[in-house]
Design a protein around this motif. Structure first.
Motif, short mmCIF file in Angstrom:
data_model
loop_
_atom_site.label_atom_id
_atom_site.label_comp_id
_atom_site.label_asym_id
_atom_site.label_seq_id
_atom_site.Cartn_x
_atom_site.Cartn_y
_atom_site.Cartn_z
N PHE A 240 32.93 34.22 46.32
CA PHE A 240 32.77 35.69 45.73
C PHE A 240 31.91 36.66 46.64
O PHE A 240 32.07 37.84 46.86
N TYR A 244 33.48 40.09 47.10
CA TYR A 244 32.79 41.18 46.60
C TYR A 244 31.51 41.53 47.39
O TYR A 244 31.23 42.53 47.76
N SER A 286 34.17 48.79 47.07
CA SER A 286 34.31 47.51 47.23
C SER A 286 35.78 46.95 47.47
O SER A 286 35.78 45.75 48.02
N ARG A 314 24.20 50.45 40.54
CA ARG A 314 25.14 49.74 39.97
C ARG A 314 25.44 49.78 38.54
O ARG A 314 24.57 49.95 37.82
N PHE A 316 26.33 47.72 36.52
CA PHE A 316 26.03 46.57 35.80
C PHE A 316 24.44 46.62 35.46
O PHE A 316 24.06 45.92 34.67
N ASP A 348 41.40 46.75 42.83
CA ASP A 348 39.84 46.59 42.64
C ASP A 348 39.80 45.06 43.01
O ASP A 348 40.70 44.40 42.87
N ASP A 349 38.51 44.64 43.31
CA ASP A 349 38.21 43.26 43.87
C ASP A 349 38.36 42.45 42.60
O ASP A 349 38.52 41.41 42.91
N SER A 350 37.87 42.86 41.51
CA SER A 350 37.58 42.00 40.63
C SER A 350 37.12 42.59 39.11
O SER A 350 37.18 43.86 39.01
N LEU A 351 37.82 41.98 38.05
CA LEU A 351 37.55 42.52 36.78
C LEU A 351 36.62 41.49 36.05
O LEU A 351 36.90 40.45 35.92
N VAL A 352 35.52 42.09 35.54
CA VAL A 352 34.53 41.45 34.90
C VAL A 352 34.54 41.54 33.21
O VAL A 352 35.08 40.92 32.76
N ARG A 353 33.86 42.72 32.90
CA ARG A 353 33.93 42.96 31.49
C ARG A 353 35.15 43.86 31.12
O ARG A 353 35.58 44.02 30.14
N THR A 356 34.58 49.14 33.56
CA THR A 356 34.84 50.08 34.54
C THR A 356 36.25 50.53 34.60
O THR A 356 36.69 51.57 34.76
N SER A 357 37.21 49.37 34.59
CA SER A 357 38.69 49.50 34.83
C SER A 357 39.16 50.59 33.65
O SER A 357 39.77 51.20 33.95
N ILE A 389 25.34 34.67 41.49
CA ILE A 389 25.99 35.90 41.41
C ILE A 389 25.47 36.43 40.00
O ILE A 389 25.80 35.58 39.19
#
Ligand code: AMP
Length: 465
Positions: A240, A244, A286, A314, A316, A348-353, A356-357, A389
């Motif tokens: 990661f 990211y 990112s 951020r 987050f 996008d680099d990653s999807l977390v929750r 954002t997307s 992280i």
């Protein structure tokens, strides 16, 4: 996550540490600090909450005297976001002052802390790093190298550390090598930092990166290799960092972050093309390099479809979901001329929750995009990180609880494509073996502590904060 820097044998070491911290700001924005050791071995400390540029004043540098310095930028993963937890840690131990700056996350800090508190130890902070300070202070070994070694043999998890005992600088990386640490030189001085972008800014040239378990001592700018820490079965470099966390102008784990990110984008285009798309753009910043790679491989025109406001922290950091959604709008705005009437690929680099997307997709559609294809340059994140992280717990990770179709529906995209684990690891380069636990569930170290307790702001056992 955090950024760390150590300086030896440089007049006005605090100013170099300060510059280096500027370059490491992306690794932590909650607090920052600098410790120096003057020519008489006396320590000086300045720390504060917030951004590097706002914390230190000219007057601080007058007080931060000396040619040896440590610096730290913090983004908490263990312990709460309060000044007491800002680093470097500074303590007076047998033999003189000890200062320490830690990047990573220990997985057995709570257990050790409980033991120490039961024996009467008084902790000043709720951060896991203070456990290492106590263990070094309590070691019965005589020489500082052995005291540090003995302490580090007890802790588990991720740690890249810069430590000073008196005016001697020690740099060490845990046996798995989760987090980066690189040595550089300016003339007769040595600078160790989390990323090469910090060396660039202070004018140091790279000497070498420290590998898993490597331990060095720096006295007056002279580096001496010490016996490495006991070996782990395999190295586990955090993938990661490349996906990211690190800056694209850095070299991390021997890999150009820029090269890896472009390759992730190329690989993504191979695995998930979007035949009807007119343009591709990134979620800045990112995913910028990944969108370049995607455009390169697919032949699609690269555009700037979203503009990012750089003065927003951020997403987050917000504690509540409602605030987080509002913040997406503050952070990004679509460029209507690019989007209107088009079928777009958003990288996008990653999807977390997914927050954002989801907000972005609504925005992109409202700006007139005809079709929206979301492409993620890493696999679904299905578990938390135990090694530094800041990923939320499993309940909040959208991919941990929903099928691909459900995620696609929730985000409101026409198509959704995640890079495969294999594709990501291949893009990471062949010289490293990686930790990809948050994607694969394959955790190299099982945390001894209750992770929830460590990562959700509950203080460590017996701590005051
Ligand atoms: P989300 O809305 O929760 O899916 O957030 C995804 C976005 O957060 C992506 O654009 C990532 O670049 C970014 N991101 C991923 N991991 C982290 C992290 N640990 N801290 C802050 N931002 C992150």
């Amino acid at each position: 996550m955090c950024g760390i820097i150590g300086v030896s044998n440089l007049p006005d070491a605090a100013r170099a540490a300060y510059l280096g911290l500027y370059a490491l700001q992306h690794r932590g924005q909650e607090s920052a600090g600098i410790v120096t050791l003057d020519d008489d071995g006396r320590p000086h400390l300045a720390r504060g909450m917030g951004l590097v540029g706002d914390i230190f004043r000219e007057g601080d540098f007058k007080a931060l005297d000396g040619s040896v310095a440590l610096g730290h930028t913090r983004y908490s993963t263990a312990g709460s976001s309060v000044l007491a937890n800002a680093q470097p840690c500074l303590a007076e131990i047998r033999g003189g002052p000890l200062a320490l700056a830690h990047n990573g996350n220990l997985t057995n800090a709570n257990a050790i802390k409980k033991e120490l508190v039961d024996e009467g130890a008084i902790f000043q902070t709720s951060s896991d790093s203070e456990v290492i300070v106590h263990l070094i202070a309590r070691s019965t070994q005589v020489n500082p190298e052995q005291r540090i070694r003995e302490a580090l043999e007890r802790v588990e998890g991720a740690f890249s550390l810069v430590i000073t005992v008196g005016r001697t600088l020690y740099c060490v990386v845990d046996p798995h090598g989760f987090r980066p640490l690189v040595l550089g030189r300016i003339g007769q001085a040595i600078v160790a930092a989390s990323e090469t972008c910090a060396l660039d800014l202070v004018g140091a040239t790279v000497v070498r990166e420290l590998g898993p378990g490597e331990f060095v001592e720096v006295v007056d700018g002279m580096v001496r290799d010490l016996e490495p820490l006991r070996k782990a079965p395999a190295a586990h470099r955090c993938i990661f960092e490349l996906v990211y966390f690190a800056r694209p102008d850095s070299t991390v784990f021997g890999e150009s972050v820029d090269r890896v990110r472009r390759e992730l984008g190329r690989q993504l285009a191979k695995e998930h093309p979007a035949p009807d798309a007119d343009v591709v753009f990134s979620v800045p910043d990112s995913a910028n390099m990944m969108a370049l790679g995607y455009a390169d491989e697919s032949g699609l025109k690269l555009e700037h479809g979203l503009i990012r406001n750089h003065y927003v922290g951020r997403t987050f950091i917000n504690p509540t979901q409602a605030l987080r959604v509002a913040k997406v709008k503050i952070k990004f705005n679509p460029v209507r001329e690019v989007l209107a009437g088009r079928s777009v690929v958003v990288v996008d680099d990653s999807l977390v929750r997914g927050t954002t997307s989801k907000g972005l997709v609504q925005m992109i559609r409202a700006a007139g995009a005809r079709r929206v294809h979301l492409r993620l340059a890493s696999p679904p994140i299905t578990g938390p990180c135990h090694y530094g992280i800041d990923t939320p717990n499993r309940e909040e990770l959208i991919a941990a609880n929903h099928s691909l179709e459900e995620v696609r529906d929730y985000l409101g995209v026409d198509s959704l494509g995640y890079l495969s684990l294999d594709g990501m690891v291949r893009a990471g380069g062949s010289r490293n073996s990686f930790c990809h636990a948050c994607f694969s569930g394959s955790y190299p170290i099982t945390p001894r502590d209750e992770l929830v307790q460590l990562r959700h702001e509950k203080p460590l056992a017996g701590s005051p904060a």
